[in-house]
Design an enzyme around this catalytic site. Structure first.
Site, PDB file in Angstrom:
ATOM      1  N   CYS A 281      26.810   2.589 -57.058  1.00 41.27           N
ATOM      2  CA  CYS A 281      27.056   3.755 -56.204  1.00 41.27           C
ATOM      3  C   CYS A 281      26.721   5.117 -56.793  1.00 41.27           C
ATOM      4  O   CYS A 281      26.082   5.932 -56.137  1.00 41.27           O
ATOM      5  CB  CYS A 281      28.513   3.763 -55.777  1.00 41.27           C
ATOM      6  SG  CYS A 281      28.817   2.619 -54.438  1.00 41.27           S
ATOM      7  N   LYS A 284      23.034   6.312 -57.013  1.00 43.05           N
ATOM      8  CA  LYS A 284      22.446   6.268 -55.665  1.00 43.05           C
ATOM      9  C   LYS A 284      23.010   7.385 -54.777  1.00 43.05           C
ATOM     10  O   LYS A 284      22.266   8.052 -54.058  1.00 43.05           O
ATOM     11  CB  LYS A 284      22.753   4.901 -55.036  1.00 43.05           C
ATOM     12  CG  LYS A 284      22.095   4.683 -53.717  1.00 43.05           C
ATOM     13  CD  LYS A 284      22.542   3.390 -53.096  1.00 43.05           C
ATOM     14  CE  LYS A 284      23.959   3.537 -52.589  1.00 43.05           C
ATOM     15  NZ  LYS A 284      24.420   2.365 -51.852  1.00 43.05           N
TER      16      LYS A 284
HETATM   17  C1  UDX Z   1      27.966  -2.148 -50.991  1.00 40.82           C
HETATM   18  C2  UDX Z   1      27.544  -1.126 -49.987  1.00 40.82           C
HETATM   19  O1  UDX Z   1      27.305  -1.713 -48.821  1.00 40.82           O
HETATM   20  C3  UDX Z   1      26.483  -0.257 -50.562  1.00 40.82           C
HETATM   21  O2  UDX Z   1      26.064   0.683 -49.667  1.00 40.82           O
HETATM   22  C4  UDX Z   1      27.115   0.380 -51.717  1.00 40.82           C
HETATM   23  O3  UDX Z   1      26.336   1.345 -52.279  1.00 40.82           O
HETATM   24  C5  UDX Z   1      27.434  -0.643 -52.727  1.00 40.82           C
HETATM   25  O4  UDX Z   1      28.320  -1.499 -52.167  1.00 40.82           O
HETATM   26  P1  UDX Z   1      27.603  -4.367 -52.061  1.00 40.82           P
HETATM   27  O5  UDX Z   1      28.594  -5.133 -51.278  1.00 40.82           O
HETATM   28  O6  UDX Z   1      28.003  -3.930 -53.424  1.00 40.82           O
HETATM   29  O7  UDX Z   1      27.120  -3.117 -51.229  1.00 40.82           O
HETATM   30  O8  UDX Z   1      26.185  -5.023 -52.105  1.00 40.82           O
HETATM   31  P2  UDX Z   1      25.817  -6.531 -52.314  1.00 40.82           P
HETATM   32  O9  UDX Z   1      26.777  -7.175 -53.242  1.00 40.82           O
HETATM   33  O10 UDX Z   1      24.367  -6.526 -52.626  1.00 40.82           O
HETATM   34  O11 UDX Z   1      26.070  -7.177 -50.872  1.00 40.82           O
HETATM   35  C6  UDX Z   1      25.326  -6.927 -49.748  1.00 40.82           C
HETATM   36  C7  UDX Z   1      25.111  -8.252 -49.022  1.00 40.82           C
HETATM   37  O12 UDX Z   1      24.501  -7.997 -47.750  1.00 40.82           O
HETATM   38  C8  UDX Z   1      24.210  -9.242 -49.753  1.00 40.82           C
HETATM   39  O13 UDX Z   1      24.916 -10.438 -49.986  1.00 40.82           O
HETATM   40  C9  UDX Z   1      23.039  -9.445 -48.784  1.00 40.82           C
HETATM   41  O14 UDX Z   1      22.518 -10.763 -48.796  1.00 40.82           O
HETATM   42  C10 UDX Z   1      23.658  -9.098 -47.453  1.00 40.82           C
HETATM   43  N1  UDX Z   1      22.701  -8.731 -46.408  1.00 40.82           N
HETATM   44  C11 UDX Z   1      21.755  -7.803 -46.610  1.00 40.82           C
HETATM   45  C12 UDX Z   1      22.803  -9.344 -45.153  1.00 40.82           C
HETATM   46  O15 UDX Z   1      23.652 -10.212 -44.945  1.00 40.82           O
HETATM   47  N2  UDX Z   1      21.951  -8.963 -44.147  1.00 40.82           N
HETATM   48  C13 UDX Z   1      20.972  -8.057 -44.352  1.00 40.82           C
HETATM   49  O16 UDX Z   1      20.218  -7.759 -43.413  1.00 40.82           O
HETATM   50  C14 UDX Z   1      20.873  -7.445 -45.626  1.00 40.82           C
HETATM   51  C1  UDX Z   2      32.827   3.774 -57.910  1.00 39.48           C
HETATM   52  C2  UDX Z   2      33.971   4.619 -57.333  1.00 39.48           C
HETATM   53  O1  UDX Z   2      35.010   4.709 -58.317  1.00 39.48           O
HETATM   54  C3  UDX Z   2      34.491   4.011 -56.044  1.00 39.48           C
HETATM   55  O2  UDX Z   2      35.473   4.846 -55.475  1.00 39.48           O
HETATM   56  C4  UDX Z   2      33.317   3.871 -55.081  1.00 39.48           C
HETATM   57  O3  UDX Z   2      33.725   3.314 -53.880  1.00 39.48           O
HETATM   58  C5  UDX Z   2      32.226   3.022 -55.701  1.00 39.48           C
HETATM   59  O4  UDX Z   2      31.810   3.627 -56.934  1.00 39.48           O
HETATM   60  P1  UDX Z   2      32.627   1.552 -59.323  1.00 39.48           P
HETATM   61  O5  UDX Z   2      31.205   1.948 -59.473  1.00 39.48           O
HETATM   62  O6  UDX Z   2      32.948   0.171 -58.879  1.00 39.48           O
HETATM   63  O7  UDX Z   2      33.353   2.520 -58.283  1.00 39.48           O
HETATM   64  O8  UDX Z   2      33.399   1.763 -60.721  1.00 39.48           O
HETATM   65  P2  UDX Z   2      34.018   3.007 -61.491  1.00 39.48           P
HETATM   66  O9  UDX Z   2      35.303   2.584 -62.057  1.00 39.48           O
HETATM   67  O10 UDX Z   2      34.001   4.236 -60.701  1.00 39.48           O
HETATM   68  O11 UDX Z   2      33.011   3.172 -62.734  1.00 39.48           O
HETATM   69  C6  UDX Z   2      31.678   3.589 -62.567  1.00 39.48           C
HETATM   70  C7  UDX Z   2      31.036   3.768 -63.931  1.00 39.48           C
HETATM   71  O12 UDX Z   2      31.591   4.873 -64.620  1.00 39.48           O
HETATM   72  C8  UDX Z   2      31.184   2.573 -64.867  1.00 39.48           C
HETATM   73  O13 UDX Z   2      29.980   2.363 -65.561  1.00 39.48           O
HETATM   74  C9  UDX Z   2      32.279   2.997 -65.815  1.00 39.48           C
HETATM   75  O14 UDX Z   2      32.220   2.365 -67.065  1.00 39.48           O
HETATM   76  C10 UDX Z   2      31.995   4.482 -65.928  1.00 39.48           C
HETATM   77  N1  UDX Z   2      33.175   5.274 -66.319  1.00 39.48           N
HETATM   78  C11 UDX Z   2      34.257   5.342 -65.489  1.00 39.48           C
HETATM   79  C12 UDX Z   2      33.168   5.980 -67.518  1.00 39.48           C
HETATM   80  O15 UDX Z   2      32.184   5.936 -68.288  1.00 39.48           O
HETATM   81  N2  UDX Z   2      34.264   6.731 -67.841  1.00 39.48           N
HETATM   82  C13 UDX Z   2      35.351   6.821 -67.039  1.00 39.48           C
HETATM   83  O16 UDX Z   2      36.300   7.547 -67.415  1.00 39.48           O
HETATM   84  C14 UDX Z   2      35.353   6.106 -65.832  1.00 39.48           C
END
Ligand code: UDX
Ligand code: UDX
Length: 475
Positions: A281, A284
């Protein structure tokens, strides 16, 4: 005004967001049938696996919820048409990676899967359907979804298809997803149609208190998600920038973090210095924000946020440089143990993991890496590193990697250990046993500040710790 009674939910996308979110929904809403659909059959088979239970994602507490709800009111299927046609409410949880080519490449999100989902909903839905954006999306995506859906509304048809679109961004943090979903700081629902907003809000009211449910217009909701992630990432880049300063001035980043975090205006969370943020996330969403600002000619704002990503990339690169420089400026043919490949502890996700770029740098310098991660699939690591097999590289001077099944195996005959993910297992390493099998001088580079430094130093390791200039024992 019509009230919507939600009996069946469909979630498109059984990934890191869709799977855990729907497991929590199913747990708290036993009267709602939830179908989670995915085009990836292997993923669905894994969600349905029984003996052994081998879920496609690792998330503490998830297996218990799946065992409790699966095949009762929670189903995983590839049958998109049936799931959509029966649903009163559909969540779009598909992935939206940064575009790699075309207009906005490197910045804008690729919305092809979201568009495909909207088209499938338009085609297969039967009556009024509430469509909920769960994926993190650029601001104004709801407009695109609405356009696709409304173009399918045939006034002459006997099926009375109508739609309303809501934005309900996910704030879960991987590794803590179940807790975040069960005890959210807030639930954000953006939309225009009050009945649809209330229908979604009523689902959350099964376990979330009303005062935590925030209702906004749809654009505020979409922009809030990008802004929340940008702010969190900005804190990490801020503390990482100071970690470099600590290393040259004699200050200790842990002490600085603690001191500033005790100021209630700053707060303690997200002030841990590390090898740079990863995950699907942060980067992006900031790139999306930059794209949006450039589009509206707010170049100063775009440049401000660009700095957050630049510091993040710099942090990863500088760690690679530090490792090489302490290993006498040369890692060619040296064996280096890499501990941790996931982008953070407690997840098997490697998307944008700092480990990928640091490993690539070291391999390009000629090192042989012995990589160990307790949860990441071996095939995933190979896939993430395979780009290194770029024909432009000079193979003579390029190292390689192997994947190990334990810390001990990775450390065997290595010159250095690099800790890149803060797994609990690394907190309790027996350094005395490990150093016996390593080449001398033996090094530990702790980019997460998570190991027992005193113990490692006492048995003879040279220890480098992020943000701490006094950590090195001897050369
Ligand atoms: C989510 C959010 O949707 C994304 O926008 C965010 O930035 C990250 O988290 P996430 O669940 O982490 O995505 O992604 P992923 O684990 O890749 O799962 C998405 C799933 O959607 C995949 O399993 C993929 O196969 C599925 N997919 C994709 C469908 O079923 N239909 C499609 O047309 C495209
Ligand atoms: C993040 C947001 O926290 C969540 O709210 C959103 O929906 C998706 O993106 P995630 O990416 O799953 O969640 O994990 P997060 O705990 O936020 O960590 C992101 C990255 O930052 C990791 O690489 C982590 O190691 C790093 N991080 C986090 C640090 O380097 N220092 C910190 O103090 C906290």
């Amino acid at each position: 005004m019509k009230k919507y009674d939600i009996r069946k939910i469909c979630c498109i996308g059984a990934g890191y967001v869709g799977g855990p979110t729907m497991a929590v929904f199913a747990n708290y809403c036993p009267n709602i049938i939830i179908n989670v659909v995915d085009i990836n059959k292997k993923r669905i088979d894994d969600w349905n696996s029984i003996n052994p239970l081998k879920l496609p994602i690792f998330e503490p507490g998830l297996d218990k919820l799946i065992l409790r709800c699966r095949d009762k009111n929670l189903f995983f299927t590839t049958d998109l048409e049936k799931s959509i046609s029966e649903a009163d409410m559909i969540f779009i949880s598909v992935n939206t990676p940064t575009k790699t080519k075309g207009i906005g490449a490197g910045k804008a999100s690729d919305l092809k899967w979201v568009e495909a989902s909207a088209r499938q909903i338009a085609e297969f839905s039967k009556s009024h359907t509430i469509v909920v954006e769960k994926s993190t999306l650029p601001v104004k995506t709801a407009e695109t979804i609405k356009n696709i859906l409304s173009s399918s509304q045939d006034v002459n048809s006997k099926d009375k298809k109508t739609f309303s679109v809501l934005s309900n961004p996910e704030f879960l943090s991987e590794g803590n997803a179940i807790n975040d979903l069960q005890n959210p700081d807030r639930v954000l629902i953006g939309g225009e149609d009050e009945n649809s907003i209330n229908a979604l809000s009523n689902i959350y009211l099964n376990w979330v208190s009303e005062k935590k449910i925030l209702k906004t217009n749809i654009w505020s909701s979409e922009l809030s998600k990008l802004t929340a992630n940008a702010f969190l990432a900005q804190r990490i880049s801020s503390i990482n920038s100071i970690s470099a300063l600590c290393e040259v001035t004699g200050a200790d980043i842990k002490q600085v973090s603690k001191a500033i975090g005790m100021d209630t205006r700053i707060g303690q969370k997200f002030l841990t210095s590390g090898p740079g943020f990863g995950g699907s996330c942060f980067q992006k969403d900031i790139l999306n924000l930059i794209y949006l600002c450039n589009y509206y000619k707010l170049d100063e704002v775009a440049n401000y946020w660009k700095g957050v990503i630049e510091i993040n990339n710099w942090q990863k690169e500088r760690i690679s440089r530090i490792i090489v420089s302490y290993l006498f400026g040369n890692v060619s043919n040296k064996r280096i143990a890499i501990l941790g490949f996931a982008f953070k502890g407690n997840t098997n996700d490697t998307r944008q993991s700092p480990s990928i770029s640091i490993c690539k740098d070291l391999i390009e310098e000629g090192a042989h890496l012995a990589i160990y991660d307790p949860k990441v699939e071996h095939s995933r690591i190979n896939e993430d590193l395979k780009e290194i097999q770029n024909p432009n590289f000079d193979y003579q001077n390029i190292g390689n990697w192997e994947i190990c099944s334990s810390i001990k195996e990775a450390a065997f005959e290595s010159d250095a250990i690099v800790v890149l993910t803060e797994w609990d297992e690394f907190l309790h390493i027996n350094w005395q046993t490990l150093i016996k099998s390593m080449r001398k001088p033996s090094w530990v580079f702790d980019t997460r500040s998570c190991i027992n430094h005193d113990m490692a130093k006492n048995v003879g390791f040279n220890v480098w710790e992020i943000g701490n200039s006094s950590s090195i024992n001897k050369y």
